[in-house]
Write a protein that holds these residues in place. Structure first.
Motif, PDB file in Angstrom:
ATOM      1  N   ASN A 283       0.825  -1.223   0.000  1.00  0.00           N
ATOM      2  CA  ASN A 283       0.000   0.000   0.000  1.00  0.00           C
ATOM      3  C   ASN A 283       0.849   1.259   0.000  1.00  0.00           C
ATOM      4  O   ASN A 283       0.592   2.210   0.731  1.00  0.00           O
ATOM      5  CB  ASN A 283      -0.957   0.018   1.213  1.00  0.00           C
TER       6      ASN A 283
ATOM      7  N   MET B 100      -6.715   0.589   6.930  1.00  0.00           N
ATOM      8  CA  MET B 100      -5.810  -0.260   6.149  1.00  0.00           C
ATOM      9  C   MET B 100      -5.912  -1.690   6.656  1.00  0.00           C
ATOM     10  O   MET B 100      -4.971  -2.260   7.186  1.00  0.00           O
ATOM     11  CB  MET B 100      -4.379   0.286   6.292  1.00  0.00           C
ATOM     12  N   CYS B 157      -7.687  -0.891  -5.407  1.00  0.00           N
ATOM     13  CA  CYS B 157      -6.298  -0.883  -5.881  1.00  0.00           C
ATOM     14  C   CYS B 157      -6.192  -0.193  -7.237  1.00  0.00           C
ATOM     15  O   CYS B 157      -5.190   0.453  -7.525  1.00  0.00           O
ATOM     16  CB  CYS B 157      -5.758  -2.300  -5.991  1.00  0.00           C
ATOM     17  N   ASN B 161      -7.191   4.152  -6.097  1.00  0.00           N
ATOM     18  CA  ASN B 161      -5.776   4.539  -6.077  1.00  0.00           C
ATOM     19  C   ASN B 161      -5.393   5.277  -7.355  1.00  0.00           C
ATOM     20  O   ASN B 161      -4.579   6.193  -7.316  1.00  0.00           O
ATOM     21  CB  ASN B 161      -4.879   3.311  -5.884  1.00  0.00           C
ATOM     22  N   THR B 287       1.020   3.627  -7.367  1.00  0.00           N
ATOM     23  CA  THR B 287       0.505   3.091  -6.110  1.00  0.00           C
ATOM     24  C   THR B 287       0.467   1.570  -6.132  1.00  0.00           C
ATOM     25  O   THR B 287       0.279   0.965  -7.189  1.00  0.00           O
ATOM     26  CB  THR B 287      -0.931   3.584  -5.843  1.00  0.00           C
ATOM     27  N   ARG B 289      -1.200  -1.774  -3.584  1.00  0.00           N
ATOM     28  CA  ARG B 289      -2.178  -1.991  -2.504  1.00  0.00           C
ATOM     29  C   ARG B 289      -2.627  -3.436  -2.474  1.00  0.00           C
ATOM     30  O   ARG B 289      -2.946  -4.022  -3.506  1.00  0.00           O
ATOM     31  CB  ARG B 289      -3.400  -1.079  -2.733  1.00  0.00           C
TER      32      ARG B 289
END
Lengths: 346, 346, 346, 346
Positions: A283, B100, B157, B161, B287, B289
């Motif tokens: 992340n 998270m 994700c 993101n 990013t 994730r």
């Protein structure tokens, strides 16, 4: 007028050049009063930036006094003291409207690169209304030279992109002038810890006086292990890369916690390895940025209100006509313990 | 009860296992009514995920009916219909408090991984109040199985993101189930164009019916050139990586405009090359994730209000007791034109 | 045990009450070592908060030592030193999952309100894992009492909601403890100016020692005119209301620039006039908030790293058994030059 | 040329006026091809906007063809088809650099207000490079007239400021053209429910065809009660005020959930009561905004890609020379079932 002129790799001269004139109604001519030298200028001189051609006046930082303005310039007039941004922005293209001046379709980083720059007695500034900032009366103009490039670069690419927050633990890899600019401006957001990592003990010592809470000489100790030890084995919330080589970008990947940020400032000459085989699930956010100087007004306020002491970055002063000597000093920064040098044309 | 049990690389069996029991006051036991198979389950079966040990019941998706709850469970009671999240979250650690959940210190992705999973008649769900979601009366429960993992993964994700915005141009590299989940949920934000890139013509055809505005078979044409041609030589605002190999991540780097986003969804097995020598100045954001499933309540509302038709992802249905056959179909997805399969235990 | 008990408007007593016991598996019993008195407690005592009924133990702030925990509590054990949040959060309802603990469906502000509170030798804390914070060894626990309510309130409702940024000009209307908490925490973001406005010269003098750059006694001068004069006729970027009466909220409306923020902290007893006939076109944002205490971990880090000196807020100290005298001092804050009082049970 | 000229309260004429000429190097002269009438024009005609003086040409919306440009205009040339923004922005003042064009220090809403407007055969547009947008070849230009004001107003002031998200429940109070513009653009973000509230059954019926999921005639039923019933007693995530009177702003305060947003679009003539005695603890955000038209490029892309059908807003068409008749129709919108009217100069 006199100017510092590039003549191909490893050749430069302080020589006579024609004084610039207004070419577009949005231009201004600025008499340079103070300028400085950037690490990028050293890169150009090595021949690393092929777009810079023989005869180009270098330099993209400085302050000065308006000498003349074009017909469409409304924010400035002859005699005004101004801060020159390293980025010229037209204010009307798609990127400028988004605040991404670095990618201005009509400007961007062009000074001392694609057009003549500021290491001269006079400079032509395109899109003057959008690319110059008025200097408030009574300002220390030397301090403001640091706002042409280095402080917005450290702040925008490192601190803003890294999303530094109160209580965060931040690592800055590289304590040269850019890393130090990130260190100074990271403190706007009150992180709990700022760990500076470098190979040079002098610069690490300087970092401590600038507000670093921890320093690591990565030539002498394992930086990853030290950071883990300092952070309860966790790592840092934000890792700022301020060098521009694969090793330091790799180090950042090893330092950051899940949910953390890697903010790249460094100018990279080659590709790097990205460890997606572990990072895919962590992340994390990685950012890159050429400085937009969109925060210059904000930074001016922080200097005016003494939240930011940009004078700390200046270690040497020269007359503008001694610029060859200044280049020598700046290019031996380790030996000379040099950070930023000021060139005075007064 | 019966369950699908892993017995080391390439060995699995549908066999008798003890019915799970409450171990902690925050546990619930859920009778599985519908479950499915994930690409990750195939990875596990190849032996790629060494933390999964002999005897483990696989599966981390599904819906079911509460059979029993521990003393501290307050949001659910016997008989409630529930959606199982692929991520177990304690709701009280540092990561859970930040949303998270993927990095929950007491949970995370553990189902069918570190503890027994959902490809069974019953499953024990830790931290039930935080890891299960009530199914509104009258829901199509088959549709909701897609919310255990694949839709939040594509959405969080890839889409969130990647910061997809109205009017954006988006490229999704990979049109397997995860890429298609990103395609469906990207449309929440009304991008102007969604370009799907894959090697499989069937999946690209499916993409068109799911809302892709352009498709590119990168085996047959130069994807970079096609994207440049489609975007006036500019590139895309958001590139979503939904495969997990170096070539597709490299492709994303070539597609994105200055200021753009690269959102990685893919599970990568090795490092990739990152072209910082050009990207350092491109103001991009990358990013990574592991899905947090923090958007499950939002996604439930979009399914309820028919903004999201998750049933489209389901191509095959089996009895849970025919799971070995279902694995065969799913592991030959190209041949079978399979996306997601449903296993019914009713 | 002994406790401060409410017996209807204007009646309170320090008297014997049964020691609390674990009622739910998520409860903890905490022995109070230090607590304090809040302005809200004075409101309750006037009879302004009808939900508080005869027999209720008051208080919602403090630190202490875990005496016992329920079966589902995993983060704490007997003997742990803990900080008590004024907000109890279950960690699993819709609001808690959004970080809006103030509106927790199972908790919220209940201590010393709907259930017995912290002005006692012992207190029962519901949802202990989510509502207590571990105190790091070696901490100054007195400093941390300020983190139960007043500092997160000033920070979340005033500073975060007001979106204070580096270089901003901020006005804080009201320099009581809450306004001072906003003043201290606003400095996390390095605003250029913080202007405190109040009627009490002593508190304004205190504000200067806490970091205010300007102070205005609005009983003696026209606050709007002074602010205009100080800001080049523009106004402030952020106006923080820290009183809770119509006049101060009206003042905030007169101070803010186009694009600015009005962040309400005050507890209001009546409606106010909102000048939409001018503000409709001013691009302003007005926020309200009951503190969520979601920033408590962040604030703990700022105290640990000495970015925040919360001890400055404490002016008086008493033994817990002298709480009646402490109430007298706190309720005559002007006369006593009191900010926050500490009650020690050690 | 001919133009619609204001001659004091309730007096207007379609009469001869001098054709505008370039006054500044940043000006352009545009031949109007299509324009429209705004509710604001009706306000001006009632005498409600005293800055509009006798002799002023009204109108601030339209599309046209560049007739001439000043020396500093670089983005447009004679013959280009352009969309005119209702907001003129210099692109270089503090507010423009922040994207707050509505408060441009050199422009803002000046067309048909402080300088002559677009209800004429020709108009002078200041700061042309920043205030005009190129119309892509093949566009339906009628559809784009809706992008001069009404769609960016509904989108920026209502939808963006209200932070509409996938799965949200939204109430829009007022289903006139502005409320309908908010309704159309709210759908960019896939809310689960959009509830339109108005007094006019015809407009509510139109709302349904535009995508409203629920409608409430607040003359016939209790809007608060209906909204509570529709939302499980909770209320809405976002309440958009699109009328501009105290009653509707009050209604918004009664509709919103804790944590919700009230986004004001309406032009208010008097102050309103703000119920801080309850809202202080509800964690709500209230925003106001004069449209910045900063989203015009985004909206252009959504029209081009058919995510937004702005033609739906147009109910009547006239020749420009029949503008007096068009004003009559538009000012009896209820009777005429009028939304937006188009005036053609071709």
């Amino acid at each position: 007028m006199k100017a510092l002129v590039y003549h191909g790799a490893n050749k430069k001269a302080w020589e006579e050049k024609p004084k610039p004139v207004i070419l577009q109604p949005t231009d201004a001519i600025v008499k340079i009063t103070k300028t400085t030298i950037c690490g990028t200028d050293l890169h150009i001189l090595k021949g690393d930036v092929p777009e810079v051609t023989d005869g180009r006046i270098l330099g993209h930082e400085g302050v000065g006094i308006i000498e003349a303005v074009g017909a469409a310039v409304t924010a400035f007039k002859k005699g005004d003291h101004v801060l020159i941004s390293c980025i010229s922005s037209c204010g009307k293209c798609e990127y400028c409207k988004k605040g991404m001046y670095s990618h201005c379709e009509n400007g961007g980083w062009i000074l001392g690169h694609l057009i003549d720059g500021t290491q001269a007695e006079y400079v032509r500034i395109p899109f003057a209304d959008n690319s110059l900032y008025p200097i408030p009366a009574g300002s220390d103009e030397e301090a403001l030279v640091m706002l042409s490039d280095i402080l917005p670069t450290g702040f925008e690419c490192g601190v803003l992109n890294g999303q530094v927050k109160p209580g965060d633990t931040v690592a800055i890899v590289g304590s040269g002038p850019i890393g130090l600019a990130a260190l100074l401006t990271a403190q706007f957001y009150s992180p709990a810890e700022i760990i500076m990592i470098d190979l040079d003990d002098n610069r690490l010592a300087v970092s401590r006086t600038f507000g670093a809470t921890q320093t690591i000489n990565s030539a002498k100790e394992n930086a990853v292990e030290r950071v883990k030890a300092l952070t309860g084995r966790k790592g840092v919330d934000v890792a700022i890369e301020a060098v521009g080589i694969p090793a330091t970008f790799l180090l950042c990947q090893s330092l950051v916690v899940p949910g953390g940020h890697i903010a790249n400032i460094g100018v990279h000459g080659k590709s790097v390895e990205l460890h997606l085989e572990t990072l895919w699930a962590q992340n994390i956010t990685i950012t890159t940025r050429l400085v937009d100087t969109v925060t210059t007004p904000m930074l001016l306020k922080t200097v005016q209100s003494k939240k930011l002491n940009s004078l700390q970055l200046i270690t040497h002063r020269f007359k503008l006509s001694d610029i060859i000597q200044a280049y020598d000093t700046f290019s031996h920064a380790d030996r000379e313990k040099a950070l930023k040098v000021i060139l005075n044309n007064e």
